[in-house]
Structures are given as structure tokens and as C-alpha cells.
Design a protein around this motif. Structure first.
Motif, PDB file in Angstrom:
ATOM      1  N   GLU A   1      -8.280  -6.601 -15.879  1.00 15.13           N
ATOM      2  CA  GLU A   1      -6.951  -5.890 -15.981  1.00 15.13           C
ATOM      3  C   GLU A   1      -7.142  -4.922 -16.409  1.00 15.13           C
ATOM      4  OE1 GLU A   1      -4.283  -8.463 -19.068  1.00 15.13           O
ATOM      5  OE2 GLU A   1      -6.141  -7.583 -20.096  1.00 15.13           O
ATOM      6  N   GLU A   2      -7.285  -3.710 -14.833  1.00 13.44           N
ATOM      7  CA  GLU A   2      -6.790  -2.201 -15.609  1.00 13.44           C
ATOM      8  C   GLU A   2      -6.303  -1.326 -16.712  1.00 13.44           C
ATOM      9  OE1 GLU A   2      -8.568  -1.461 -11.212  1.00 13.44           O
ATOM     10  OE2 GLU A   2      -6.413  -0.984 -12.036  1.00 13.44           O
ATOM     11  N   LEU A   3      -6.871  -0.960 -18.214  1.00 25.14           N
ATOM     12  CA  LEU A   3      -6.079  -0.528 -19.400  1.00 25.14           C
ATOM     13  C   LEU A   3      -5.634   1.001 -19.268  1.00 25.14           C
ATOM     14  CD1 LEU A   3      -6.877  -3.341 -21.387  1.00 25.14           C
ATOM     15  CD2 LEU A   3      -4.941  -3.572 -19.729  1.00 25.14           C
ATOM     16  N   HIS A   4      -4.983   1.457 -19.672  1.00 27.82           N
ATOM     17  CA  HIS A   4      -4.895   2.201 -19.997  1.00 27.82           C
ATOM     18  C   HIS A   4      -5.884   3.173 -21.750  1.00 27.82           C
ATOM     19  CE1 HIS A   4      -0.025   2.673 -18.456  1.00 27.82           C
ATOM     20  NE2 HIS A   4      -1.340   2.243 -17.918  1.00 27.82           N
ATOM     21  N   VAL A   5      -6.576   4.001 -21.653  1.00 30.24           N
ATOM     22  CA  VAL A   5      -7.063   4.786 -22.413  1.00 30.24           C
ATOM     23  C   VAL A   5      -6.538   5.706 -23.154  1.00 30.24           C
ATOM     24  CG1 VAL A   5      -9.033   5.693 -23.438  1.00 30.24           C
ATOM     25  CG2 VAL A   5      -9.010   3.844 -22.192  1.00 30.24           C
ATOM     26  N   VAL A   6      -5.565   5.441 -24.131  1.00 30.37           N
ATOM     27  CA  VAL A   6      -4.163   6.492 -24.621  1.00 30.37           C
ATOM     28  C   VAL A   6      -4.927   7.201 -25.960  1.00 30.37           C
ATOM     29  CG1 VAL A   6      -3.075   5.919 -23.427  1.00 30.37           C
ATOM     30  CG2 VAL A   6      -3.076   5.237 -25.567  1.00 30.37           C
ATOM     31  N   ASP A   7      -4.628   8.342 -26.177  1.00 30.85           N
ATOM     32  CA  ASP A   7      -4.595   9.311 -27.104  1.00 30.85           C
ATOM     33  C   ASP A   7      -3.736   8.842 -28.475  1.00 30.85           C
ATOM     34  OD1 ASP A   7      -4.416  12.357 -29.522  1.00 30.85           O
ATOM     35  OD2 ASP A   7      -6.100  11.901 -28.263  1.00 30.85           O
TER      36      ASP A   7
ATOM     37  N   PHE B   1     -11.275   6.673 -13.198  1.00 29.89           N
ATOM     38  CA  PHE B   1     -10.947   7.969 -13.825  1.00 29.89           C
ATOM     39  C   PHE B   1     -10.978   7.663 -15.190  1.00 29.89           C
ATOM     40  CE2 PHE B   1      -8.403   8.542 -10.985  1.00 29.89           C
ATOM     41  CZ  PHE B   1      -8.565   9.603 -10.373  1.00 29.89           C
ATOM     42  N   GLN B   2     -11.828   8.273 -15.984  1.00 35.94           N
ATOM     43  CA  GLN B   2     -12.567   7.788 -17.255  1.00 35.94           C
ATOM     44  C   GLN B   2     -11.503   7.825 -18.966  1.00 35.94           C
ATOM     45  OE1 GLN B   2     -14.558  11.790 -19.102  1.00 35.94           O
ATOM     46  NE2 GLN B   2     -15.851  11.850 -17.042  1.00 35.94           N
ATOM     47  N   SER B   3     -10.110   7.710 -18.572  1.00 40.57           N
ATOM     48  CA  SER B   3      -8.974   7.471 -19.424  1.00 40.57           C
ATOM     49  C   SER B   3      -8.868   5.583 -18.713  1.00 40.57           C
ATOM     50  CB  SER B   3      -8.189   8.739 -18.808  1.00 40.57           C
ATOM     51  OG  SER B   3      -7.369   8.700 -17.388  1.00 40.57           O
ATOM     52  N   VAL B   4      -9.887   5.518 -17.837  1.00 35.13           N
ATOM     53  CA  VAL B   4      -9.099   3.982 -17.556  1.00 35.13           C
ATOM     54  C   VAL B   4     -10.422   2.922 -17.738  1.00 35.13           C
ATOM     55  CG1 VAL B   4      -8.150   2.174 -15.887  1.00 35.13           C
ATOM     56  CG2 VAL B   4      -7.943   5.028 -15.254  1.00 35.13           C
TER      57      VAL B   4
ATOM     58  N   ALA C   1     -11.952   3.169 -33.114  1.00 32.69           N
ATOM     59  CA  ALA C   1     -12.766   3.689 -33.758  1.00 32.69           C
ATOM     60  C   ALA C   1     -12.911   5.375 -32.877  1.00 32.69           C
ATOM     61  CB  ALA C   1     -13.755   3.354 -33.879  1.00 32.69           C
ATOM     62  N   CYS C   2     -12.626   5.040 -31.624  1.00 32.56           N
ATOM     63  CA  CYS C   2     -12.407   6.686 -31.397  1.00 32.56           C
ATOM     64  C   CYS C   2     -11.314   7.100 -30.947  1.00 32.56           C
ATOM     65  CB  CYS C   2     -12.926   6.338 -29.454  1.00 32.56           C
ATOM     66  SG  CYS C   2     -14.416   5.484 -29.726  1.00 32.56           S
ATOM     67  N   ASP C   3     -10.712   6.908 -31.944  1.00 32.55           N
ATOM     68  CA  ASP C   3      -8.596   8.192 -31.912  1.00 32.55           C
ATOM     69  C   ASP C   3      -8.241   7.653 -30.602  1.00 32.55           C
ATOM     70  OD1 ASP C   3      -9.627   8.808 -34.195  1.00 32.55           O
ATOM     71  OD2 ASP C   3     -10.565  10.774 -34.114  1.00 32.55           O
ATOM     72  N   ALA C   4      -8.736   6.483 -30.317  1.00 31.43           N
ATOM     73  CA  ALA C   4      -7.931   5.781 -28.937  1.00 31.43           C
ATOM     74  C   ALA C   4      -7.413   4.809 -28.924  1.00 31.43           C
ATOM     75  CB  ALA C   4      -8.183   5.518 -27.777  1.00 31.43           C
ATOM     76  N   SER C   5      -6.443   4.628 -28.338  1.00 31.11           N
ATOM     77  CA  SER C   5      -5.209   2.854 -28.631  1.00 31.11           C
ATOM     78  C   SER C   5      -5.418   2.404 -27.015  1.00 31.11           C
ATOM     79  CB  SER C   5      -3.703   3.321 -28.627  1.00 31.11           C
ATOM     80  OG  SER C   5      -3.770   3.520 -30.086  1.00 31.11           O
ATOM     81  N   LEU C   6      -5.397   1.046 -26.577  1.00 28.75           N
ATOM     82  CA  LEU C   6      -4.995   0.575 -25.315  1.00 28.75           C
ATOM     83  C   LEU C   6      -3.435   0.413 -24.740  1.00 28.75           C
ATOM     84  CD1 LEU C   6      -8.021  -1.993 -25.361  1.00 28.75           C
ATOM     85  CD2 LEU C   6      -8.311   0.115 -24.389  1.00 28.75           C
ATOM     86  N   ALA C   7      -3.462   0.540 -24.067  1.00 28.30           N
ATOM     87  CA  ALA C   7      -2.156   0.457 -23.258  1.00 28.30           C
ATOM     88  C   ALA C   7      -2.227  -0.310 -21.806  1.00 28.30           C
ATOM     89  CB  ALA C   7      -0.866   1.424 -23.299  1.00 28.30           C
ATOM     90  N   ALA C   8      -1.200  -1.140 -21.571  1.00 26.43           N
ATOM     91  CA  ALA C   8      -0.805  -2.069 -20.155  1.00 26.43           C
ATOM     92  C   ALA C   8       0.120  -1.754 -19.106  1.00 26.43           C
ATOM     93  CB  ALA C   8      -1.643  -3.155 -20.236  1.00 26.43           C
ATOM     94  N   ALA C   9       0.492  -0.902 -18.431  1.00 28.92           N
ATOM     95  CA  ALA C   9       0.989  -0.620 -17.578  1.00 28.92           C
ATOM     96  C   ALA C   9       1.304  -0.359 -15.833  1.00 28.92           C
ATOM     97  CB  ALA C   9       2.424  -0.343 -18.082  1.00 28.92           C
ATOM     98  N   GLY C  10       1.385  -0.811 -15.107  1.00 27.97           N
ATOM     99  CA  GLY C  10       0.644  -0.152 -14.148  1.00 27.97           C
ATOM    100  C   GLY C  10       0.922   1.619 -14.017  1.00 27.97           C
ATOM    101  N   THR C  11       1.541   1.675 -14.202  1.00 27.45           N
ATOM    102  CA  THR C  11       0.887   3.771 -14.657  1.00 27.45           C
ATOM    103  C   THR C  11       1.715   3.854 -16.198  1.00 27.45           C
ATOM    104  OG1 THR C  11       3.525   3.926 -13.630  1.00 27.45           O
ATOM    105  CG2 THR C  11       2.123   3.837 -11.813  1.00 27.45           C
TER     106      THR C  11
END
Length: 376
Positions: free
Chosen positions: A18-24, A54-57, A88-98
Motif C-alpha cells: 500500500e502506498e500511503l500519504h504522509v501529511v502534515d 516522492f518524500q511524501s509517499v 512523533a514527526c508531526d505527521a499523519s498517514l492517509a490512504a487514497a489514490g490521490t
């Protein structure tokens, strides 16, 4: 040059990526925090997480699993544990195609030779590839069986796309497509519906030609919707959008496993697939999702995607019982009745008119706690 097919292990074992979003955590924008997250992961977790373009994936991958239920267990643990380290890095994971509104021009490329080469070679085409997919590997016993599964799985790729559609938004706009992701990815060379190979030799010949032409280093630069993966002895489904919650992700994995098993156990399931028709049906799936209707050239009729999905699940139930994934396969029907990820995203946006709420919905849906509630 021959490409060794490394078959091994039990038949029809599977692995899911699964490729996941790394979001602020504050802005909900895609955030280039993969290095920071990877640096914090314990060793027992890091082997199941990898970089992407990309570093956000961030990509998570299960070990080899006997059943879809086992894959679900691993995905649940990976999502939960990595989400904690991301927090712990002030980020969240999210999952969707875009991602609904982040801009591709703002993303940072991962500093690895493979990814630098992709960007240098493809430039704008690769720069836009801020997309997120689910990949399902199913083990097959040998190279010819792999090609047989390749052709039969490609036939059903449009339906699998319709079921998985989860990318209606792109850079702050509704594209009108249920899966925007696949239309973005189709601009890549050696992407989209795969060649209809008559045998494994034809696959090897294709790879040899592309390597000789300087188009790629090896077959892993073929980014088709369905791809033989000789190095690990699998056929790989690559067409689905990443799913927000685990239930549809696991349902799609079970469906893929059952389709591969049937393709090898049905003596009539032979020969190349009709690629031109599949391309047309895929376009319908990308545009309309489960509201699509697919043309059946054998019966000379057009079949609604929902009817095709219901019929297919019923046909595969005996195989799912043999593979111990009947419950997971039946969850495909929940997608049919309750809607795809794209439909759920649109409903969320219609309630508030704010893409921040859509991202919040994706983050909440990606959390294993919510996924656990779905099982109750």
C-alpha cells in the motif's frame, strides 16, 4: 536473455503493498517527512516499509501470507505502528489514490539513483506522479502459469479498478473521474494495460527489446496494470487505487487471489486477452467507477459493473472456500452496495465544501482503530 522465474512456496500465497500519504499534522498538505519517519522506525518494522518516488509517499508491504485474513492482520499492524511513529514527526498517514489538494510541483523527489533517473528521463510526466496505489502479489508455480494468470487477470482489471476507485480529486478540483490516479499514470511509458503475451518467451522478448533500446534497465521498469514479477515468483496486480480503510483493501486482495487461482485451474482459461476491449472498459471504469457498464464481446452485451461484480463473487465462492477467504471475498459486495472510496470522498466534500474535511476523513479512515470497528 532468459529471465529466471523464481517460483517457490505454496501456491497462491499473497503479499499486499500500500502506498500511503504522509501529511502534515497541521496543514493536511503532503509533507516530505519520509526520511524523518524512516530514521525513527525500529528494525523489526523498517523491513516492511520502503521509499517511493516522492518524500511524501510511504509504502508498506506485508510478508508472504497464506490467506487474505493474514494479510489483513499484517496491514493493520503496519498501519497502526507506522502511524504512531509518523505522529512523533508531526505527521499523519492517509490512504487514497490521490491527495485532494496538494500540488505536484511542491513535492520533493526521493534522493535515490532509481528515482533521480526516472525524473531525469521523464521530467514533467514523472513530476506529476504524486499518486498512490495498492499492489497485490499472488504466487504462481511457473513462468507459463504466470502468463496465463497475467492474461486472465488483465481481463478483469477494469472491474477491479471500478471497485477500487478512490481518487476523484486532483490539485483542488473534482476531475469528474472516479479514478484520476490511473489517468495520470497512463502517461508513463510501459504503463496502462499490459501487452497480451501468448507465452513467457514473448514477455522475455519484450523485455530484451526494451533493454536493447535503452528504454529501461530491467522488467521492473514496466509499470503495467498487471505485471509478471519473476524475481519473486508472482503475478502482480497494480491497477487498484489505495483504499482508505482495510476492509475493501483486503476484499480486493481476496478477489485477486481467487481470480488467479481460477485462471490456473480452469482448463479453458487459455490464450492472450483482448487488450483493445480491456482498454475501452478500463476507460469506463476510470470515468464512472461502479456506475460503469462493460462490453462483453463473447456475449455481445453490455453488463453493468455492479452486476458483473455480484456474478463474479458468486462464481468464485467455491474457490474462496478452498483459499480460506470467503468472508473477505464477500466483502466485495459491500463495495457494490455501499459505494467506493471516491463516492465516500465526494459525500464528505458535499457536506462541508472543504477539502480539509476530506483529508480528515482519509486520515480517520486509515487509522486501524476505525478499521477494527468495521469488523464489528
Amino acid at each position: 536473455m532468459p529471465i529466471e522465474f523464481k517460483a517457490g512456496g505454496s501456491r497462491y500465497t499473497l503479499g499486499v503493498e500500500e502506498e500511503l500519504h504522509v501529511v502534515d499534522a497541521t496543514t493536511a498538505e503532503l509533507a516530505p517527512k519520509i526520511d524523518e519517519i524512516m530514521a525513527r522506525l525500529p528494525d523489526d518494522l523498517a523491513e516492511f516499509v520502503s521509499y517511493e518516488l516522492f518524500q511524501s509517499v510511504l509504502e508498506i508491504k506485508t510478508p508472504i501470507c497464506q490467506t487474505a485474513a493474514e494479510a489483513e492482520k499484517h496491514l493493520r499492524e503496519l498501519r497502526g505502528r507506522i502511524a504512531s511513529w509518523a505522529a512523533a514527526c508531526d505527521a499523519s498517514l492517509a490512504a487514497a489514490g490521490t491527495h485532494p489538494f496538494s500540488r505536484y510541483r511542491d513535492q520533493r523527489v526521493t534522493d535515490q539513483e532509481r528515482y533521480r533517473k526516472v525524473i531525469e528521463t521523464l521530467r514533467w510526466i514523472a513530476e506529476r506522479e504524486v499518486i498512490f496505489g495498492q499492489h497485490v502479489h499472488v504466487a504462481v508455480p511457473g513462468p507459463e502459469e504466470c502468463i496465463q494468470a497475467h492474461n486472465r487477470l488483465a481481463e478483469y482489471a477494469p472491474l477491479l479498478l471500478a471497485l477500487s476507485a478512490n481518487s476523484p480529486y486532483w490539485q483542488g478540483m473534482d476531475t469528474g473521474y472516479e479514478s484520476t490516479r490511473v489517468k495520470i499514470f497512463e502517461s508513463f511509458p510501459r504503463a496502462g494495460m499490459p501487452p497480451a503475451f501468448p507465452d513467457y518467451q514473448a514477455f522475455e522478448n519484450y523485455v530484451d527489446l526494451m533493454v536493447e533500446a535503452g528504454a529501461m534497465d530491467d522488467y521492473t521498469f514496466c509499470w503495467w496494470d498487471v505485471r509478471p514479477h519473476p524475481k519473486i515468483g508472482t503475478i502482480e496486480l497494480r491497477i487498484p487505487d489505495t483504499q482508505t480503510s482495510l476492509k475493501p483493501a483486503v476484499a480486493l486482495s481476496a478477489l485477486t487471489q481467487c481470480l488467479v487461482a481460477r485462471s490456473l485451474e480452469d482448463a479453458a482459461s487459455q490464450g492472450p486477452y483482448d487488450r483493445e476491449l480491456a482498454i475501452e472498459n478500463k476507460m469506463r471504469a476510470a470515468r464512472h467507477g461502479m456506475d460503469a457498464a462493460f462490453y462483453d464481446a463473447d456475449e455481445k452485451i453490455t453488463v453493468p459493473a455492479r452486476d458483473l461484480a455480484r456474478s463474479l463473487v458468486e462464481q468464485l465462492r467455491p474457490i474462496s472456500q478452498d483459499l480460506s477467504c470467503e468472508n473477505e471475498l464477500l466483502n466485495v459486495l459491500e463495495i457494490v452496495e455501499s459505494g467506493t472510496g471516491s463516492q465516500r470522498q465526494r459525500r464528505t466534500y458535499e457536506e462541508s465544501g472543504d477539502f480539509l474535511d476530506v483529508v480528515a476523513f482519509l486520515i480517520e479512515g486509515t487509522r486501524p482503530a476505525l478499521a477494527a470497528e468495521e469488523q464489528s
